[in-house]
Design an enzyme around this catalytic site. Sequence first.
Site, mmCIF file in Angstrom:
data_model
loop_
_atom_site.group_PDB
_atom_site.id
_atom_site.type_symbol
_atom_site.label_atom_id
_atom_site.label_comp_id
_atom_site.label_asym_id
_atom_site.label_seq_id
_atom_site.Cartn_x
_atom_site.Cartn_y
_atom_site.Cartn_z
ATOM 1 N N ARG A 141 0.810 -1.235 0.000
ATOM 2 C CA ARG A 141 0.000 0.000 0.000
ATOM 3 C C ARG A 141 0.835 1.275 0.000
ATOM 4 N NH1 ARG A 141 -4.044 -1.190 4.794
ATOM 5 N NH2 ARG A 141 -2.014 -1.791 5.592
ATOM 6 N N LYS A 192 3.067 -19.733 5.567
ATOM 7 C CA LYS A 192 2.359 -20.086 6.784
ATOM 8 C C LYS A 192 2.013 -18.812 7.554
ATOM 9 C CE LYS A 192 4.866 -21.036 10.666
ATOM 10 N NZ LYS A 192 5.478 -19.806 11.221
ATOM 11 N N HIS A 201 9.639 -22.898 5.002
ATOM 12 C CA HIS A 201 11.053 -22.640 4.721
ATOM 13 C C HIS A 201 11.973 -23.698 5.332
ATOM 14 C CE1 HIS A 201 11.216 -20.516 8.645
ATOM 15 N NE2 HIS A 201 12.512 -20.703 8.592
ATOM 16 N N HIS A 209 6.709 -26.250 10.711
ATOM 17 C CA HIS A 209 8.103 -26.603 10.432
ATOM 18 C C HIS A 209 8.519 -27.972 10.973
ATOM 19 C CE1 HIS A 209 8.286 -22.537 9.227
ATOM 20 N NE2 HIS A 209 8.503 -21.980 10.404
ATOM 21 N N LYS A 245 10.882 -20.225 22.772
ATOM 22 C CA LYS A 245 11.564 -18.935 22.699
ATOM 23 C C LYS A 245 12.361 -18.737 23.979
ATOM 24 C CE LYS A 245 9.315 -17.490 18.935
ATOM 25 N NZ LYS A 245 9.988 -17.402 17.636
ATOM 26 N N LYS A 296 20.389 -21.276 20.411
ATOM 27 C CA LYS A 296 19.733 -21.459 19.123
ATOM 28 C C LYS A 296 20.175 -22.835 18.638
ATOM 29 C CE LYS A 296 18.122 -20.631 14.874
ATOM 30 N NZ LYS A 296 16.700 -20.586 14.581
#
Length: 503
Positions: free
Chosen positions: A47, A162, A192, A254, A350, A355
Amino acid sequence: MLTTEPCILVIFGASGDLASRKLVPAMYEMHVAGQLHASTVILGVSRTQKTDDAWRDELKAWVSQQVKNFDAAKYAEFAKRLFYFPGDAVKSECYPPLEKRLAELAAEKGTRGNLLFFLSVAENLYEPIVQQIDDAGLVVEGKRWCSIDPNTKSWQRIIVEKPFGRDAASAASLNRALGRAFEEESIYRIDHYLGKELVQSMLVLRFANSIFEPVWNWQYIDHVQISAAETVSVGQRTAFYDQTGAIRDMIQSHLFQVLAFVAMEPPSLYTPENVRAEKIKIIDSISVPTADEVASHCALGQFASDGKEAAYHELAGVAPGSTTETYAAIKVHFDNWRWAGTPFYIRTGKKLAQKRTEVVVQFKPPAANLFRKVPGFGGEAPNRLVIEIAPKERFNLRFEVKVPGFGLRGANVDMQLDYADQFKTEPVEAYGPLIVDAMRGDQTLFKHRVEVEGAWNAVMPFLDERSAAARAGIHANYACGSWGPASADELLARDGRAWRNEP
Ligand code: BG6
């Protein structure tokens, strides 16, 4: 051999985070890798009013930040593929000028009317945009498109990001809406995780070797762990996340893709139809827990305050008293022959310690322990294959060897294959190869309609009122930087097992 055909990649939601942070940087990498047809261009639709050049400049900052080895000269070449169209894609008045712009680009670049739409917008806009695309006559399925190249057949495909629905019913409704405009062969439901190198490598490991598949079953595998631990919080997405939670955000999507690749049967041939058919079958054979079983088959959590950031349930944008999970661990069984009695534990969260995205395949101990009476033999941990998907890309196979020297002592050692060392490559953004697959018309790594609905059916008990007991006491039940709530450890401890948390 599939070839990349020229097309216009039309990104709806071009000013959004996904387009800037992932999609366009991924396309830059594909450009540099020579994976895009020379005529292919990208038209961003959003937009906000801006010119082609303003969008190119804006994206330069993103691309340089997101990709390794950014090269300004290569970006300048790539930027010639970028065009911008300001418009509100849910409104019909957007389409006549959009069609005109597409026709101009198609004529100028020679993209033959091939259009690849990418819905990179809020989920509630999917159906209205698909309806508008259809009403505008942009989808012609193999016939001529606009006034371009009347003798050449064109294709129009759509990539859908998704979340694909919130449950089986909403996914089915979205599937019907897509199906009214596009054939199933033209719908690319993207995940992904299927673009990640080590996820794809799973099928090669299993089916291009003879040594793994014979032991890849209940007789030899004790259990499997699939983990996607993140150190990050929910960022600016609190409103979205509070409606979503870890099970919808990561597990149904995922991690079920990873699960399918670990557990599926070998297709007779690596073709899109065969691979997708096997994925449908394996997801369909997940044993859905009864209402009584749910609480003992999952552990849910929300992170506590870390002293700097508030606890999840106190964040601005989170509903008061929200029981949305920022951590979820579930136990999955398959009702099939191969996996009878072998549990798959899946966890994600989270604000965790590291990681880490990985698959741990834990084998059963040898049938008999021949060394049981050797004093001080030690070792004796069963074989284990760890497939590290991120941040490192590595395979580790643990086995027992004799410690050199006098006497007989065993030790567990890891044999490691590190992709970066072995192949001297850096991982690329996972979206890139997937979008190129869609340009080639290869649906192998995209989800089928039936599979998505099946995956929702399998997770629903963990999401609906049946999960109430597991949500009691969820607030601040795990510390930031930990491996999740104590209940997640108990989930495995009850079965005499433990998560792989070691570095
Ligand atoms: C997204 C989720 O789909 O995947 C995010 O919405 C999550 O919440 C992300 O952080 C994780 O992706 P990756 O590739 O970093 O593991």
